[in-house]
Design a protein around this motif. Sequence first.
Motif, PDB file in Angstrom:
ATOM      1  N   GLN A  36      -7.976   0.423   7.743  1.00 17.19           N
ATOM      2  CA  GLN A  36      -7.020   0.675   6.863  1.00 17.19           C
ATOM      3  C   GLN A  36      -6.300  -0.683   6.524  1.00 17.19           C
ATOM      4  O   GLN A  36      -6.361  -1.796   7.261  1.00 17.19           O
ATOM      5  CB  GLN A  36      -5.861   1.638   7.469  1.00 17.19           C
ATOM      6  CG  GLN A  36      -6.135   2.842   7.824  1.00 17.19           C
ATOM      7  CD  GLN A  36      -4.882   3.666   8.670  1.00 17.19           C
ATOM      8  OE1 GLN A  36      -4.594   3.356   9.761  1.00 17.19           O
ATOM      9  NE2 GLN A  36      -4.717   4.679   8.145  1.00 17.19           N
TER      10      GLN A  36
ATOM     11  N   GLU B  72      -3.635  -1.544   7.186  1.00 19.38           N
ATOM     12  CA  GLU B  72      -2.551  -1.665   8.221  1.00 19.38           C
ATOM     13  C   GLU B  72      -3.503  -2.313   9.392  1.00 19.38           C
ATOM     14  O   GLU B  72      -2.787  -2.845  10.282  1.00 19.38           O
ATOM     15  CB  GLU B  72      -1.707  -0.476   8.721  1.00 19.38           C
ATOM     16  CG  GLU B  72      -0.782   0.149   7.681  1.00 19.38           C
ATOM     17  CD  GLU B  72      -1.447   1.240   6.728  1.00 19.38           C
ATOM     18  OE1 GLU B  72      -2.685   1.042   6.435  1.00 19.38           O
ATOM     19  OE2 GLU B  72      -0.562   1.846   6.145  1.00 19.38           O
TER      20      GLU B  72
ATOM     21  N   ARG C 229      -5.529   4.108  -2.489  1.00 20.62           N
ATOM     22  CA  ARG C 229      -4.620   4.903  -1.797  1.00 20.62           C
ATOM     23  C   ARG C 229      -3.196   5.025  -2.914  1.00 20.62           C
ATOM     24  O   ARG C 229      -2.785   4.054  -3.476  1.00 20.62           O
ATOM     25  CB  ARG C 229      -3.648   4.441  -0.750  1.00 20.62           C
ATOM     26  CG  ARG C 229      -4.469   4.790   0.672  1.00 20.62           C
ATOM     27  CD  ARG C 229      -4.293   3.683   1.658  1.00 20.62           C
ATOM     28  NE  ARG C 229      -2.716   3.901   2.117  1.00 20.62           N
ATOM     29  CZ  ARG C 229      -2.437   3.337   3.331  1.00 20.62           C
ATOM     30  NH1 ARG C 229      -3.298   2.680   4.045  1.00 20.62           N
ATOM     31  NH2 ARG C 229      -1.278   3.538   3.833  1.00 20.62           N
TER      32      ARG C 229
ATOM     33  N   ALA D 277      -2.456   6.870  12.501  1.00 21.22           N
ATOM     34  CA  ALA D 277      -3.084   6.442  11.152  1.00 21.22           C
ATOM     35  C   ALA D 277      -2.686   7.068  10.073  1.00 21.22           C
ATOM     36  O   ALA D 277      -2.879   6.726   9.034  1.00 21.22           O
ATOM     37  CB  ALA D 277      -4.583   6.367  11.648  1.00 21.22           C
TER      38      ALA D 277
ATOM     39  N   GLY E  58     -11.175   5.940  -3.719  1.00 23.51           N
ATOM     40  CA  GLY E  58     -11.026   4.931  -2.358  1.00 23.51           C
ATOM     41  C   GLY E  58      -9.525   4.216  -2.671  1.00 23.51           C
ATOM     42  O   GLY E  58      -9.485   3.267  -1.808  1.00 23.51           O
TER      43      GLY E  58
ATOM     44  N   GLY F 142     -13.577   3.185   2.597  1.00 26.75           N
ATOM     45  CA  GLY F 142     -12.404   3.190   1.607  1.00 26.75           C
ATOM     46  C   GLY F 142     -12.035   4.880   1.653  1.00 26.75           C
ATOM     47  O   GLY F 142     -10.850   5.391   1.381  1.00 26.75           O
ATOM     48  N   GLU F 143     -13.143   5.763   2.037  1.00 21.26           N
ATOM     49  CA  GLU F 143     -12.795   7.178   2.076  1.00 21.26           C
ATOM     50  C   GLU F 143     -13.859   7.774   2.735  1.00 21.26           C
ATOM     51  O   GLU F 143     -14.940   7.243   2.881  1.00 21.26           O
ATOM     52  CB  GLU F 143     -12.689   7.732   0.720  1.00 21.26           C
ATOM     53  CG  GLU F 143     -13.700   7.008  -0.285  1.00 21.26           C
ATOM     54  CD  GLU F 143     -13.949   7.466  -1.835  1.00 21.26           C
ATOM     55  OE1 GLU F 143     -13.745   8.813  -1.894  1.00 21.26           O
ATOM     56  OE2 GLU F 143     -14.584   6.692  -2.458  1.00 21.26           O
TER      57      GLU F 143
ATOM     58  N   THR G  73       0.786  -1.220   0.093  1.00 23.10           N
ATOM     59  CA  THR G  73       0.069  -0.048  -0.073  1.00 23.10           C
ATOM     60  C   THR G  73       0.801   1.265   0.076  1.00 23.10           C
ATOM     61  O   THR G  73       2.136   1.073   0.476  1.00 23.10           O
ATOM     62  CB  THR G  73      -1.050  -0.029   1.274  1.00 23.10           C
ATOM     63  OG1 THR G  73      -1.880   1.062   0.965  1.00 23.10           O
ATOM     64  CG2 THR G  73      -0.198   0.188   2.430  1.00 23.10           C
TER      65      THR G  73
ATOM     66  N   VAL H 254      -7.237  -4.359   0.596  1.00 23.77           N
ATOM     67  CA  VAL H 254      -7.377  -5.144   2.025  1.00 23.77           C
ATOM     68  C   VAL H 254      -8.918  -5.217   2.048  1.00 23.77           C
ATOM     69  O   VAL H 254      -9.218  -6.326   2.603  1.00 23.77           O
ATOM     70  CB  VAL H 254      -6.850  -4.221   3.047  1.00 23.77           C
ATOM     71  CG1 VAL H 254      -7.664  -3.010   3.362  1.00 23.77           C
ATOM     72  CG2 VAL H 254      -6.515  -5.236   4.137  1.00 23.77           C
TER      73      VAL H 254
ATOM     74  N   ASN I  88      -6.209   9.783  -1.790  1.00 23.17           N
ATOM     75  CA  ASN I  88      -7.292   8.584  -1.932  1.00 23.17           C
ATOM     76  C   ASN I  88      -8.080   9.108  -3.106  1.00 23.17           C
ATOM     77  O   ASN I  88      -9.025   9.689  -3.200  1.00 23.17           O
ATOM     78  CB  ASN I  88      -7.963   8.815  -0.721  1.00 23.17           C
ATOM     79  CG  ASN I  88      -8.801   7.406  -0.265  1.00 23.17           C
ATOM     80  OD1 ASN I  88      -9.328   6.945  -1.284  1.00 23.17           O
ATOM     81  ND2 ASN I  88      -9.066   7.060   0.764  1.00 23.17           N
TER      82      ASN I  88
ATOM     83  N   ASP J  14     -20.651   3.188   8.271  1.00 21.16           N
ATOM     84  CA  ASP J  14     -19.465   3.689   7.522  1.00 21.16           C
ATOM     85  C   ASP J  14     -18.452   3.213   8.380  1.00 21.16           C
ATOM     86  O   ASP J  14     -18.398   3.435   9.381  1.00 21.16           O
ATOM     87  CB  ASP J  14     -19.738   5.406   7.676  1.00 21.16           C
ATOM     88  CG  ASP J  14     -18.643   5.845   7.137  1.00 21.16           C
ATOM     89  OD1 ASP J  14     -17.802   5.584   6.570  1.00 21.16           O
ATOM     90  OD2 ASP J  14     -18.381   7.350   7.527  1.00 21.16           O
ATOM     91  N   THR J  15     -17.466   2.423   7.583  1.00 20.75           N
ATOM     92  CA  THR J  15     -16.680   1.639   8.391  1.00 20.75           C
ATOM     93  C   THR J  15     -15.344   2.444   8.096  1.00 20.75           C
ATOM     94  O   THR J  15     -14.638   2.481   6.875  1.00 20.75           O
ATOM     95  CB  THR J  15     -16.796   0.285   8.002  1.00 20.75           C
ATOM     96  OG1 THR J  15     -16.606   0.365   6.517  1.00 20.75           O
ATOM     97  CG2 THR J  15     -17.712  -0.345   8.361  1.00 20.75           C
TER      98      THR J  15
ATOM     99  N   ARG K 123      -6.475  12.035   4.641  1.00 23.08           N
ATOM    100  CA  ARG K 123      -5.228  11.692   5.008  1.00 23.08           C
ATOM    101  C   ARG K 123      -4.659  13.190   5.313  1.00 23.08           C
ATOM    102  O   ARG K 123      -4.992  14.283   4.730  1.00 23.08           O
ATOM    103  CB  ARG K 123      -4.243  11.304   3.848  1.00 23.08           C
ATOM    104  CG  ARG K 123      -5.003   9.960   3.320  1.00 23.08           C
ATOM    105  CD  ARG K 123      -4.584   8.833   4.294  1.00 23.08           C
ATOM    106  NE  ARG K 123      -3.274   8.859   4.554  1.00 23.08           N
ATOM    107  CZ  ARG K 123      -2.908   7.626   5.073  1.00 23.08           C
ATOM    108  NH1 ARG K 123      -3.614   6.363   5.402  1.00 23.08           N
ATOM    109  NH2 ARG K 123      -1.670   7.375   5.401  1.00 23.08           N
TER     110      ARG K 123
HETATM  111  C1  WTA Z   1      -9.371   6.223   4.173  1.00 18.87           C
HETATM  112  C2  WTA Z   1      -9.113   0.782   3.150  1.00 18.87           C
HETATM  113  C3  WTA Z   1     -13.026   7.959   5.816  1.00 18.87           C
HETATM  114  C4  WTA Z   1      -8.476   6.728   5.209  1.00 18.87           C
HETATM  115  C5  WTA Z   1     -10.017   0.000   4.217  1.00 18.87           C
HETATM  116  C6  WTA Z   1      -7.616   5.468   5.422  1.00 18.87           C
HETATM  117  C7  WTA Z   1     -11.831   6.326   5.340  1.00 18.87           C
HETATM  118  C8  WTA Z   1      -7.194   5.115   4.102  1.00 18.87           C
HETATM  119  C9  WTA Z   1     -12.696   5.380   5.511  1.00 18.87           C
HETATM  120  C10 WTA Z   1      -7.002   3.502   4.174  1.00 18.87           C
HETATM  121  C11 WTA Z   1     -13.931   5.747   6.202  1.00 18.87           C
HETATM  122  C12 WTA Z   1     -11.047   4.297   4.648  1.00 18.87           C
HETATM  123  N1  WTA Z   1     -13.940   7.330   6.224  1.00 18.87           N
HETATM  124  N2  WTA Z   1     -11.728   7.526   5.565  1.00 18.87           N
HETATM  125  N3  WTA Z   1     -15.001   5.026   6.532  1.00 18.87           N
HETATM  126  N4  WTA Z   1     -12.124   4.084   5.216  1.00 18.87           N
HETATM  127  N5  WTA Z   1     -10.553   5.743   4.863  1.00 18.87           N
HETATM  128  O1  WTA Z   1      -5.450   1.134   3.437  1.00 18.87           O
HETATM  129  O2  WTA Z   1      -7.883   7.664   4.873  1.00 18.87           O
HETATM  130  O3  WTA Z   1      -6.850   1.207   1.328  1.00 18.87           O
HETATM  131  O4  WTA Z   1      -6.435   6.298   6.069  1.00 18.87           O
HETATM  132  O5  WTA Z   1      -7.857   0.694   3.511  1.00 18.87           O
HETATM  133  O6  WTA Z   1      -8.836   5.321   3.714  1.00 18.87           O
HETATM  134  O7  WTA Z   1      -6.939   3.086   2.771  1.00 18.87           O
HETATM  135  P1  WTA Z   1      -6.738   1.560   2.824  1.00 18.87           P
END
Ligand code: WTA
Length: 650
Positions: free
Chosen positions: A422, A424, A533, A505, A531, A394-395, A271, A317, A528, A418-419, A522
């Motif tokens: 990351q 990580e 990275r 984070a 969705g 994802g965002e 990532t 992920v 992003n 809304d989940t 971020r």
């Molecule tokens: C962003 C995806 C706001 C955030 C699962 C994080 C979100 C990055 C949300 C991780 C959400 C993910 N609300 N922002 N519900 N979900 N993010 O590693 O900036 O592809 O640090 O994992 O997506 O992206 P990654």
Amino acid sequence: MSNPTATDHIDAMLHENRVIPPSEEFAARARISREQYDAMYRRSLDDPEGFWGDVAGELVWMKPWDRVLDWQEPHVQWFVGGQTNIAYNALDRNVGRGLGNKTAIIWEGEDGTVRTYTYAELLREVKKAANALTSLGVVTGDRVTLYLPLIPEAAIAMLACARIGAIHSVVFGGFSVSALADRINDAQSKVLITADAGQRRGGLVRLKENADQAAQNTPSLEKIVVVCRADCDAPMQEGRDVYWHDVVGSAQGEHEAAALDAEHPLFILYTSGSTGKPKGVLHTTGGYMVGTYLTTGTVFDLRDDDIYWCTADVGWVTGHSYSVYGPLLNGATVLMYEGAPNHPDWGRFWEIVQKHRVTILYTAPTAIRSFMRQGDEIPARYDLSSLRLLGSVGEPINPEAWMWYYRVIGGERCPVVDTWWQTETGAIMLTTLPGAHPSKPGSAGLPMFGVEPAIMTHAGEELGPDDGGLLVIKRPWPSMLRTVYGDEERYRKSYWGEIPHVYFAGDGARRDADGYVTVVGRVDDVLNVSGHRLGTMEIESALVAHPSIAEAAVVGCPDDVKGECVVAFVLPQAGHTVDPNVVRTHVAKEIGALARPDAIYIADALPKTRSGKIMRRFLRQIAAGKEIQGDTSTLEDPGVLDRLAATQAV
Ligand code: WTA
């Protein structure tokens, strides 16, 4: 927090005060009530070993653990001394408890082909694939790279690796030849599993061709296994390449899952970070298994008869944790769809929901916003009454898109979760539980079990309600990454070194008086885009690798559909002209189409401080078409900004 997306989102959120409780009907049947959440959450913090030990105890362990938790910052071990197997728990265990004839995977190809696997059938395929990998020389601890379309073989291959203790590294099929080669080399993979081609928007994406090119520069690679998805037309190299249907087809159907240490590596997933090359996030077996098992069951309120659809590709992920491991560990029926959301038209998702009677839909805000743009009439043509729960990931999701999802797709009947999490974190960290908590559109919500979030300043001071700051997690959790593969120092620095003694984070957030956390985006140089990275540095190094470009700076710009888009500022090499089309193709070739700049400014200079640091803050303002704000006196040549603002992007 100068990110304009973040600021705009905060503005919208400050005016957002809707609170939407779950319907009484939903709450009455939900797996977890408000009171249960409160009690479970409290226990997860007061007695983490007892809490997690109980959850882990619902799964099968070949050897019990001696200790639940061993935390030596920044190194964590969970279920120390225990042995288990995640594929065994996802398959053998479910077959053993009577789910053998239950559908595990319903797969729909972009061309409409449907394939289904029961748990017993999936187990058999995974056993055969495990035997096939073994016959190719793969042993416990070896790395296997997967470069596949979203087909059942992707899940089968992941589970087969897990079954024998090989570490999978899935590379999204949209990544380029060089991105694939870099990831194979970083992981030193022995075997690559790919397909002749994937289907996308009616065309073919020739994955094997990319794999062949990548394999010219990947000395560790011994074998390439090729799944026939399209026409079996890929050239095969004698001695190196084998067909999946040959090696898996002829393999034995019996196989005993390896008993693996809880901390045995399960997968690497690359990532983008704020600096340098993508990081190989490493997850291990036991903690990841327990984390994805618990969150999938509780956040999605899973029931026996659910048809659960997470639209993410296994290259991300979300596809790992919530299309494959989490739902299968729970014995759920998982829908997988190979193709584009708008193929053959914008009704495709809704047609799938109607056809397969999907009950739970988990997708990304960028998809929701693109559907919203097409109007309410398209979803209205389909019967979406099977849906009972919606999820977003994802965002940040803007309240407007949230409300549209809730109203038009969910018929104001389905809770929306809304989940936030990351690559990580491995599993969902912040959300509302659908039957327990009211939703606040735009705010991810409350911590999941065992998660102790805080909002801090860079100096590590904890902030109070409604103050914007940095999102941190104050203690380790089971599905936490263990390291950056091959780069211990980077792990320590990026996650536990930014602010002492907490997990950083990389996101900006605030928390309201009810404890709901709103993640705004971020705070580092990670974009992003839809969705996905992307590191600005990665795109910049791709740009300067082109002979026509001397220097480059990349920033994000708010975008109504993608969340953020990629804006590049480039300085031509003396004696060269920059052709934007050539540059875009070049970036797609270096990284993948998703990194292609949306706008390119061809500049004669970049705004730099006297010490040579590029002031991206100003570039973001220019990209967003905003007035320049802030102190420009530190710039070596403040005139640069006026010249850039007068430049037309191409
Ligand atoms: C962003 C995806 C706001 C955030 C699962 C994080 C979100 C990055 C949300 C991780 C959400 C993910 N609300 N922002 N519900 N979900 N993010 O590693 O900036 O592809 O640090 O994992 O997506 O992206 P990654």
